[in-house]
Design a protein around this motif. Structure first.
Motif, PDB file in Angstrom:
ATOM      1  N   GLU A  29       0.969  -1.283  -0.049  1.00 21.56           N
ATOM      2  CA  GLU A  29      -0.076   0.082  -0.009  1.00 21.56           C
ATOM      3  C   GLU A  29       0.636   1.131   0.031  1.00 21.56           C
ATOM      4  O   GLU A  29       0.591   2.387  -0.686  1.00 21.56           O
ATOM      5  CB  GLU A  29      -1.018   0.187   1.288  1.00 21.56           C
ATOM      6  CG  GLU A  29      -1.980   1.282   1.197  1.00 21.56           C
ATOM      7  CD  GLU A  29      -3.110   0.997   2.481  1.00 21.56           C
ATOM      8  OE1 GLU A  29      -3.680   2.160   2.537  1.00 21.56           O
ATOM      9  OE2 GLU A  29      -2.803   0.198   3.032  1.00 21.56           O
ATOM     10  N   LYS A  30       1.955   1.138   0.884  1.00 20.02           N
ATOM     11  CA  LYS A  30       2.934   2.452   0.653  1.00 20.02           C
ATOM     12  C   LYS A  30       3.580   2.722  -0.493  1.00 20.02           C
ATOM     13  O   LYS A  30       3.981   3.895  -0.659  1.00 20.02           O
ATOM     14  CB  LYS A  30       3.884   2.229   2.001  1.00 20.02           C
ATOM     15  CG  LYS A  30       4.841   1.194   1.580  1.00 20.02           C
ATOM     16  CD  LYS A  30       5.829   0.984   2.808  1.00 20.02           C
ATOM     17  CE  LYS A  30       7.103  -0.111   2.671  1.00 20.02           C
ATOM     18  NZ  LYS A  30       7.684   0.021   1.397  1.00 20.02           N
ATOM     19  N   ASP A  31       3.543   1.803  -1.247  1.00 21.18           N
ATOM     20  CA  ASP A  31       4.383   1.875  -3.018  1.00 21.18           C
ATOM     21  C   ASP A  31       3.534   2.323  -3.929  1.00 21.18           C
ATOM     22  O   ASP A  31       3.702   2.578  -4.876  1.00 21.18           O
ATOM     23  CB  ASP A  31       5.219   0.745  -3.056  1.00 21.18           C
ATOM     24  CG  ASP A  31       6.434   0.578  -2.063  1.00 21.18           C
ATOM     25  OD1 ASP A  31       6.915   1.575  -1.849  1.00 21.18           O
ATOM     26  OD2 ASP A  31       6.709  -0.514  -1.886  1.00 21.18           O
TER      27      ASP A  31
ATOM     28  N   GLU B  58      -0.727   7.836  -5.161  1.00 24.01           N
ATOM     29  CA  GLU B  58      -1.671   8.421  -4.498  1.00 24.01           C
ATOM     30  C   GLU B  58      -2.949   8.466  -5.717  1.00 24.01           C
ATOM     31  O   GLU B  58      -2.516   8.999  -6.768  1.00 24.01           O
ATOM     32  CB  GLU B  58      -1.407   9.703  -4.001  1.00 24.01           C
ATOM     33  CG  GLU B  58      -0.396   9.465  -2.562  1.00 24.01           C
ATOM     34  CD  GLU B  58      -0.257  10.729  -1.925  1.00 24.01           C
ATOM     35  OE1 GLU B  58      -0.962  11.764  -1.718  1.00 24.01           O
ATOM     36  OE2 GLU B  58       0.803  11.074  -1.404  1.00 24.01           O
TER      37      GLU B  58
ATOM     38  N   PRO C 137      10.540   2.544  -6.044  1.00 25.82           N
ATOM     39  CA  PRO C 137       9.893   1.879  -5.047  1.00 25.82           C
ATOM     40  C   PRO C 137      10.271   0.584  -4.680  1.00 25.82           C
ATOM     41  O   PRO C 137      11.075  -0.187  -5.497  1.00 25.82           O
ATOM     42  CB  PRO C 137       8.588   1.819  -5.650  1.00 25.82           C
ATOM     43  CG  PRO C 137       8.624   1.504  -6.991  1.00 25.82           C
ATOM     44  CD  PRO C 137       9.868   2.470  -7.290  1.00 25.82           C
TER      45      PRO C 137
END
Length: 250
Positions: free
Chosen positions: A110-112, A115, A245
């Motif tokens: 999710e963090k990679d 947005e 990433p």
């Protein structure tokens, strides 16, 4: 004797009719899958000499109105004259389209994720020979109360360069049919929500970085460092894919 001939003729006619029905049914089923398209795709960073990477998506998909489930085929192709070497294909969902699984690929943490997206998978490819393609079965859901988009970037193995990106390109229908068993959606069409007056989920609600639309009028800005911002209203989003990433397990 004439009765026997009549029986044989009738049997032949029934056989021919049955064959015709089978052929027609098979053809209709094949037509339902529809052709593949590179709509919304654009080259970004220069690929190695002799390598020409592109992607394809179906021009039409169908969403089950009760389960919201749909199936999408994502294809990456090397139309060049030389092998690609190690590359990876990303499959990313936006807004109403959520990617639940891609056969043989690893989920992006999710963090990679960029947005504005809600899901994604990374597909590591050891090598794609010249003139060859590789297809992936994508399981997804589509909330017909929203717009929905998908994006297919093709990168080098560590994600520092993006050779091609298709999307984020929408699937949608101008006249959804909530009472039918399934709703057909067309590639490159903004979805009209099923529920009148419902909020459309198009665009990036978080205000952060997002993958750009890659239509002919859009600009593509390479991301040189984390924290860069959009340079002007209407400019394309920055390349989150070039911020190195962490690679998902392949």
């Amino acid at each position: 004797m004439s009765s026997r001939r009549m029986t044989i003729a009738t049997g032949s006619l029934l056989t021919a009719s049955f064959s015709a029905v089978m052929i027609f049914s098979f053809s209709a089923g094949a037509d339902d899958e529809g052709p593949m398209s590179g709509k919304g795709g654009k080259a970004v960073d220069k690929a190695p000499a002799g390598v020409e990477l592109t992607t394809l998506l179906p021009e039409k998909i169908e969403v089950d109105n009760s389960s919201q489930e749909t199936a999408i085929t994502a294809t990456v192709k090397n139309g060049g004259t030389k092998d690609s070497g190690e590359i990876r294909l990303l499959v990313v969902g936006f807004d109403g389209l959520s990617v639940k699984g891609v056969e043989g690929c690893a989920e992006i943490a999710e963090k990679d994720l960029p947005e504005g997206s809600n899901s994604g998978f990374a597909c590591a490819i050891d090598n794609l020979a010249a003139g060859k393609s590789k297809s992936y079965a994508v399981d997804a859901t589509f909330d017909l109360k929203k717009e929905g988009k998908i994006c297919l970037p093709v990168q080098d193995a560590d994600g520092t360069k993006t050779f091609w990106q298709q999307g984020p390109v929408p699937f949608g229908a101008n006249n959804p049919s909530p009472n039918a068993p399934a709703t057909p959606l067309l590639l490159g069409t903004d979805n009209s929500p099923v529920t009148p007056g419902s909020d459309k989920a198009g665009g990036n609600k978080s205000g952060g970085k997002e993958l750009p639309k890659t239509g002919p009028a859009d600009r593509i800005l390479p991301l040189g460092a984390v924290g860069a911002a959009l340079i002007s209203a209407g400019a394309a989003g920055l390349w989150w894919t070039q911020r190195r990433p962490q690679r998902s397990g392949s």
